[in-house]
Scaffold this motif. Structure first.
Motif, mmCIF file in Angstrom:
data_model
loop_
_atom_site.group_PDB
_atom_site.id
_atom_site.type_symbol
_atom_site.label_atom_id
_atom_site.label_comp_id
_atom_site.label_asym_id
_atom_site.label_seq_id
_atom_site.Cartn_x
_atom_site.Cartn_y
_atom_site.Cartn_z
ATOM 1 N N GLN A 1 -5.110 13.323 60.815
ATOM 2 C CA GLN A 1 -5.476 14.586 61.434
ATOM 3 C C GLN A 1 -5.273 15.739 60.460
ATOM 4 O O GLN A 1 -6.077 16.656 60.406
ATOM 5 C CB GLN A 1 -4.650 14.833 62.695
ATOM 6 N N ALA A 2 -4.208 15.717 59.695
ATOM 7 C CA ALA A 2 -3.946 16.782 58.732
ATOM 8 C C ALA A 2 -5.043 16.821 57.678
ATOM 9 O O ALA A 2 -5.444 17.889 57.238
ATOM 10 C CB ALA A 2 -2.575 16.582 58.075
ATOM 11 N N GLU A 3 -5.536 15.660 57.286
ATOM 12 C CA GLU A 3 -6.570 15.602 56.268
ATOM 13 C C GLU A 3 -7.907 16.129 56.776
ATOM 14 O O GLU A 3 -8.747 16.543 56.001
ATOM 15 C CB GLU A 3 -6.707 14.168 55.758
ATOM 16 N N THR A 4 -8.130 16.127 58.097
ATOM 17 C CA THR A 4 -9.381 16.607 58.655
ATOM 18 C C THR A 4 -9.237 18.006 59.242
ATOM 19 O O THR A 4 -10.087 18.457 59.982
ATOM 20 C CB THR A 4 -9.900 15.642 59.742
ATOM 21 N N ASP A 5 -8.205 18.703 58.917
ATOM 22 C CA ASP A 5 -7.976 20.068 59.396
ATOM 23 C C ASP A 5 -9.090 20.972 58.877
ATOM 24 O O ASP A 5 -9.302 21.086 57.682
ATOM 25 C CB ASP A 5 -6.604 20.556 58.908
ATOM 26 N N THR A 6 -9.800 21.611 59.790
ATOM 27 C CA THR A 6 -10.880 22.513 59.399
ATOM 28 C C THR A 6 -10.495 23.979 59.573
ATOM 29 O O THR A 6 -11.338 24.856 59.419
ATOM 30 C CB THR A 6 -12.151 22.224 60.217
ATOM 31 N N THR A 7 -9.243 24.238 59.894
ATOM 32 C CA THR A 7 -8.774 25.612 60.025
ATOM 33 C C THR A 7 -8.896 26.284 58.659
ATOM 34 O O THR A 7 -8.463 25.723 57.650
ATOM 35 C CB THR A 7 -7.310 25.639 60.504
ATOM 36 N N PRO A 8 -9.476 27.500 58.610
ATOM 37 C CA PRO A 8 -9.741 28.136 57.306
ATOM 38 C C PRO A 8 -8.508 28.807 56.691
ATOM 39 O O PRO A 8 -8.473 30.012 56.461
ATOM 40 C CB PRO A 8 -10.817 29.171 57.662
ATOM 41 N N TRP A 9 -7.488 28.021 56.411
ATOM 42 C CA TRP A 9 -6.239 28.550 55.862
ATOM 43 C C TRP A 9 -6.444 29.096 54.453
ATOM 44 O O TRP A 9 -7.153 28.512 53.644
ATOM 45 C CB TRP A 9 -5.175 27.464 55.782
ATOM 46 N N ILE A 10 -5.724 30.169 54.171
ATOM 47 C CA ILE A 10 -5.571 30.675 52.812
ATOM 48 C C ILE A 10 -4.081 30.547 52.517
ATOM 49 O O ILE A 10 -3.259 31.134 53.230
ATOM 50 C CB ILE A 10 -6.003 32.155 52.698
ATOM 51 N N ASP A 11 -3.721 29.760 51.522
ATOM 52 C CA ASP A 11 -2.299 29.598 51.206
ATOM 53 C C ASP A 11 -1.711 30.930 50.756
ATOM 54 O O ASP A 11 -2.264 31.584 49.868
ATOM 55 C CB ASP A 11 -2.090 28.550 50.117
ATOM 56 N N LEU A 12 -0.611 31.297 51.370
ATOM 57 C CA LEU A 12 0.121 32.510 50.997
ATOM 58 C C LEU A 12 1.311 32.061 50.168
ATOM 59 O O LEU A 12 2.286 31.531 50.694
ATOM 60 C CB LEU A 12 0.551 33.274 52.251
ATOM 61 N N ASP A 13 1.217 32.265 48.845
ATOM 62 C CA ASP A 13 2.284 31.774 47.984
ATOM 63 C C ASP A 13 2.642 32.716 46.843
ATOM 64 O O ASP A 13 3.366 32.338 45.924
ATOM 65 C CB ASP A 13 1.953 30.376 47.454
ATOM 66 N N THR A 14 2.129 33.968 46.918
ATOM 67 C CA THR A 14 2.537 34.976 45.931
ATOM 68 C C THR A 14 2.781 36.298 46.640
ATOM 69 O O THR A 14 2.138 36.608 47.638
ATOM 70 C CB THR A 14 1.471 35.199 44.829
ATOM 71 N N MET A 15 3.671 37.082 46.100
ATOM 72 C CA MET A 15 3.968 38.402 46.658
ATOM 73 C C MET A 15 2.754 39.326 46.564
ATOM 74 O O MET A 15 2.526 40.139 47.445
ATOM 75 C CB MET A 15 5.142 39.052 45.915
ATOM 76 N N GLU A 16 1.977 39.164 45.511
ATOM 77 C CA GLU A 16 0.807 40.021 45.314
ATOM 78 C C GLU A 16 -0.199 39.888 46.453
ATOM 79 O O GLU A 16 -0.919 40.844 46.763
ATOM 80 C CB GLU A 16 0.129 39.709 43.971
ATOM 81 N N GLN A 17 -0.231 38.738 47.075
ATOM 82 C CA GLN A 17 -1.149 38.531 48.188
ATOM 83 C C GLN A 17 -0.838 39.468 49.360
ATOM 84 O O GLN A 17 -1.735 39.806 50.124
ATOM 85 C CB GLN A 17 -1.124 37.078 48.656
ATOM 86 N N LEU A 18 0.402 39.891 49.490
ATOM 87 C CA LEU A 18 0.749 40.820 50.575
ATOM 88 C C LEU A 18 0.020 42.142 50.390
ATOM 89 O O LEU A 18 -0.448 42.747 51.372
ATOM 90 C CB LEU A 18 2.260 41.017 50.661
ATOM 91 N N ASP A 19 -0.110 42.608 49.146
ATOM 92 C CA ASP A 19 -0.889 43.821 48.877
ATOM 93 C C ASP A 19 -2.359 43.599 49.236
ATOM 94 O O ASP A 19 -3.006 44.480 49.807
ATOM 95 C CB ASP A 19 -0.774 44.229 47.408
#
Length: 138
Positions: free
Chosen positions: A23-41
């Motif tokens: 099920q995890a491999e077929t996840d179609t949710t359009p996630w954007i990985d949040l893994d840097t502080m700059e992404q908060l800006d």
């Protein structure tokens, strides 16, 4: 007979605690990985034109697995309507702390934040996450 009971039990276990690897491999949710502080800006800036959401998830928590599993099943927005960020709390605790500071919310896990025009307009945790109607923030 034991194999059939085990298969049924594992299916029930998977449905309660977030599903199987398939099920995890077929996840179609359009996630954007949040893994840097700059992404908060980037989130703050982009929230001026498109609603932003952050899903804070603990990979060590059964409740968090249950909530995210349900969230993924019910997510129905079309691409471009909302940017959906996924934060792995275990791997990115410093970013989680900065989210609490920057957006003036108490840290919880799991937690969903909706951001428009640079501010949190809705946040929820635990089971209340799945009561949030993301469509109402478009």
């Amino acid at each position: 007979m034991w194999k059939e009971h085990k298969k049924r039990f594992m299916g029930l276990f998977d449905s309660i605690f977030g599903g199987s690897k398939d099920q995890a491999e077929t996840d179609t949710t359009p996630w954007i990985d949040l893994d840097t502080m700059e992404q908060l800006d980037t989130i703050v800036e982009n929230s001026k034109t498109t609603p932003q959401a952050i899903f804070k998830h603990s990979t060590r928590c059964g409740v968090s697995r249950m909530v995210i599993g349900q969230f993924k099943k019910e997510y129905a927005l079309e691409e471009g309507q909302l940017d959906l960020y996924y934060l792995d709390l275990i791997a990115n605790r410093v970013i989680s702390n900065e989210i609490a500071n920057r957006f003036n919310v108490v840290h919880e896990s799991p937690q969903l934040l909706v951001i428009k025009n640079g501010v949190v307009v809705k946040h929820a945790s635990h089971g209340a996450i799945n009561d949030v109607l993301l469509e109402s923030f478009l």
